[in-house]
Structures are given as C-alpha cells and as structure tokens.
Design an enzyme around this catalytic site. Structure first.
Site, PDB file in Angstrom:
ATOM      1  CD  GLU A 114      77.733 -21.768  40.432  1.00 49.45           C
ATOM      2  OE1 GLU A 114      77.300 -21.919  41.602  1.00 49.45           O
ATOM      3  OE2 GLU A 114      78.516 -22.586  39.908  1.00 49.45           O
ATOM      4  CG  HIS A 120      74.071 -24.596  43.085  1.00 46.06           C
ATOM      5  ND1 HIS A 120      73.674 -25.894  43.278  1.00 46.06           N
ATOM      6  CD2 HIS A 120      75.158 -24.649  42.252  1.00 46.06           C
ATOM      7  CE1 HIS A 120      74.481 -26.713  42.618  1.00 46.06           C
ATOM      8  NE2 HIS A 120      75.382 -25.978  41.981  1.00 46.06           N
TER       9      HIS A 120
END
Length: 453
Positions: free
Chosen positions: A25, A28
């Site tokens: 994550e 991202h």
C-alpha cells in the site's frame, strides 16, 4: 518445544505477510502523494478500525481483518456528464447504471474546494499507471531482496556431480511409476529379468564424484546428464573420485524412456494429463543436491523461475480451484503446486520451524523463502486486469489512452476520461469470486492441507 517453534514460525510469517501488505500500500501511497493526489486513508486490513491516527490530510490505521489493505484517493471516478446529472433518478436505465451513478456521487462527496486538480482521475494516464503499479512493484522489490539474501547466503539447490544413489536396474518410466505406486522402491523395484543399470555395472557407488565423461572434464550435473543422454548404446569412458582416489571405467548408457522435465526439473504432462516421455541415454544414478551460494546476479534467474511458476498457476487458476474443491470434497489428491491461503502458508511455516535436527539458520531461510513466495504471488495476482485488482485500474487507464489516441488520430471528438464506474457490476462479481476463492482455500488448508514435510 515443538509447539513453541510452530507458533514462532506462524507468527514470523504472519508478521512478514502483514509488512508485505503494508509496503504494498505504501507503493501506492508514495507516488500518489508525489503526484499531488489527496489521499484520505491508508489502511492495512479490512473491517472495523483497530487503531488510526491522522497526519495532515491522511488517516493512517490498522483494521481488524488482516487480509489486505487499501489507499483511498479522492476522485477515483469521474463526475457525471451534465446531461446525465440533469436526468431524474427515476430515468435510470437500470441497476447497473444506478450503481455507477451512486459510486460517482459518493466519490464526489469526498471532494473539497481546490480538489479539482488533486483527483486521481485528473492525472495523466502514465501517472495513474505508476500509482497503480506501485503496489505490485513494491512486492517485487521485497521478493527480490529476500531472494537475493537467500541466494547469496543459504544458496540455491544445485545438482552436483556427486552420486546420491545408484539404481540396480533400468526400466521404462511408466513401469517405474507403476511399481512406485504399488509401494516398490529402491532395490525392491527391480525384478530378476530387468536389465542392470549401467552405473551399477560400471561400479559407481553413492558418494562418488564424477570428474570426466567421454574424455571431457565434467563441470556440472547438467552437462554430464546431457552428455549421457546423447551417448545411448555407445561405450564411454568415465572417471570418478572415491575417498580421494581416482577411478576409471567404461559405461554404456542404455536407451530408455525417461520423463521430460522443464528448466526447473518439473515433469511435463500431455494435454490429457499423462506424463511426457522421451527415449534418451540413461545410466541409472542420481545427483546429490546441495545448497550452493551464488552471486547476487543469480537472483534474476531464481526470480524468473518463481514468476513463471506463479504466472502458470494464475493463468489456470479456475481449473486449479476446481481441482482443489474436488480434492477437498472428493477422493482426489491435492496438487502440492496448487494455490493456498494464508492459513496454508502459516501452517507450512509452523511445520518448517518445528522441524527437529534442523539448524536455526535453515529454518530462517525456509521462512524467508515463504515470505518471498507470498510477495511474488501478490505481485502476479494483483496484475490480473480485472477490477478491483491493481491490474484492472491499469487496464482501464490503458484503454482510455488507446481510445483517446484513436480519436485524435481519426480527428474525432475526444471521448474524455474512461468512466471506470461503469465496470462496477463486474467489480462486484470479481470481488465475490475472490471472497469465494479465499473461503475455499482456507477450508482446503484446514481439511486437506498441502504437506511438504
């Protein structure tokens, strides 16, 4: 003590997987913030929030179900076109249209004044692709780093020129498999009428190291095996070492039906599931496999094999899932190379850590290899071009680029941003399928686990 080691193994791999998800994550999050997108949430897990803290405009936290994570960015869906917004709700063309409309409205409610240029959808296509590929790329980096550590320290399983076993007889592969299935192995698998193995006749024994074949120095098992295959029926000089003494002899490889294997040594099968075979020279001896440390450059080859093996499973995933279901609810055996859930990975980690008479460094290597394998699987799986996976967003962005490029080339009106909200029905179908897959694999890993040790 064995139970304690089992718990340690499970906990270590669980922590490794959790960190891998968190770093995925971050893959991202970082490019999204670098490109100016307003990120509202960074969460590891799903369900109720266990802990969270707001820093700036982003809430960072951990949720109760540690089976994934997400980064929430504003403007994931484009706003409605003016003509769409003017239509009353009752004029909706159906459930699917309503789902897309509701998703756009929820996305619009997150927007604040000044967010017009901070929306994900307002970024150029190449920036959106970088954001969505950031997660899988982070998994690739983790897998590469862990694999590099293993390759350069523990080493790579390598077939040496030292003999591990010598067969007393030579029989076709199909006959050998039939006898093995009936429980006959080793010398018990030979019958008086079977021809003796050339290696046995030449006097080779386990522990011998082959140094030359056909007058050529042997530099590895692959080259030796290849030379043996090509010398069927031809008497050939062979040299080996035993307890420091050099010994020589003559060996005649026998033309025999043997299984066809790939570069990783895995048997290949025909479309009907039967094993592929070929007639080659065979002497009836096995290689001693040892872990040999390699230079860091060898990591690329090892990673390539892992990526290929994982991609092969993903390509036939529906078939593999069906086979898993048949194995769980029927008499079939479960494929040891098939998919498994985090429960299965944790179980293997616990069993690896609980192995007796195995050095701690070897246990640590096994656990690291499991975490590396999970990261390879996360990367490949997330690249599937279906929403809600990262590959689905990438596919949508690429389609938008192609569509707008074609319109420009043909001097047509720019079709604008591709409305990914229209794919929400498919997204829900894929989401339900992923949930069903997870439930099936968890049940399989409890009821009929893959056993490696």
């Amino acid at each position: 003590m064995e139970v304690l080691w089992f718990i340690i193994g499970v906990a270590a791999v669980a922590l490794g997987i959790a960190l891998s998800i968190a770093l995925h994550e971050i893959g991202h999050l970082v490019p999204a913030k670098l490109f100016g997108v307003r990120v509202t949430q960074y969460m590891v897990g799903f369900g109720p929030t266990v802990f969270s803290r707001r820093r700036g405009e982003t809430e960072y936290g951990v949720k109760a179900i540690p089976l994934g994570g997400y980064v929430s960015m504003v403007g994931m869906y484009p706003p409605e076109h003016p003509e769409q917004g003017e239509r009353p709700r009752s004029a909706s063309t159906g459930l699917f249209q309503q789902m897309a409309t509701d998703a756009r409205q929820l996305s619009a409610e997150e927007l604040r004044p000044g967010d017009e240029r901070r929306m994900f959808i307002s970024l150029p296509v190449w920036k959106r692709i970088i954001i969505m590929l950031g997660g899988p790329f982070m998994n690739l980096l983790i897998a590469f780093g862990l694999t590099a550590i293993l390759v350069t320290t523990t080493g790579v399983a390598t077939a040496t020129t030292t003999v591990s076993e010598v067969f007393r007889c030579v029989v076709p592969a199909a006959v050998q498999q039939e006898r093995a299935a009936s429980g006959l192995t080793g010398e018990d698998a030979c019958e008086p009428s079977d021809p003796p193995a050339p290696a046995y006749e030449a006097g080779l024994e386990p522990g011998d190291t082959v140094t030359a074949f056909n007058g050529q120095a042997v530099d590895g098992w692959d080259s030796l095996s290849g030379a043996i295959r090509e010398r069927a029926g031809e008497p050939t000089a062979i040299t080996w070492e035993r307890d420091g003494a050099e010994m020589t002899g003559t060996i005649t490889p026998e033309l025999t039906e043997r299984p066809v294997t790939d570069s990783s040594g895995r048997p290949q099968t025909n479309p009907d599931g039967s094993a592929q075979t070929e007639d080659v020279g065979f002497v009836g001896m096995g290689s001693l496999v040892e872990n040999v440390p390699q230079p860091v450059t060898a990591t690329f080859g090892v990673m390539g094999q892992q990526l290929q093996a994982t991609a092969e499973v993903v390509v036939v995933l529906p078939v593999k899932l069906w086979e898993t279901a048949v194995a769980v609810f029927g008499p079939a055996e479960r494929d040891p190379n098939g998919p498994m859930s985090v429960v299965g990975v944790g179980r293997i980690a616990g069993e690896a850590a609980a192995l007796e008479d195995v050095p701690i460094q070897d246990k640590a290597s096994l656990l690291l290899s499991l975490v590396a394998g999970v990261n390879v699987a996360l990367m490949v799986f997330n690249l599937i071009p279906l929403l809600p996976l990262d590959g689905g967003h990438v596919a949508g962005a690429l389609w938008e680029s192609i569509r707008r490029g074609w319109a420009k080339l043909t001097r047509r009106k720019d079709p604008g941003v591709f409305d990914i909200a229209k794919l929400l029905p498919l997204t829900y179908v894929v989401g339900i399928a992923l949930l069903g897959m997870g439930v099936l694999l968890i049940i399989a890993d409890i009821v009929d686990p893959i056993r490696i040790f």
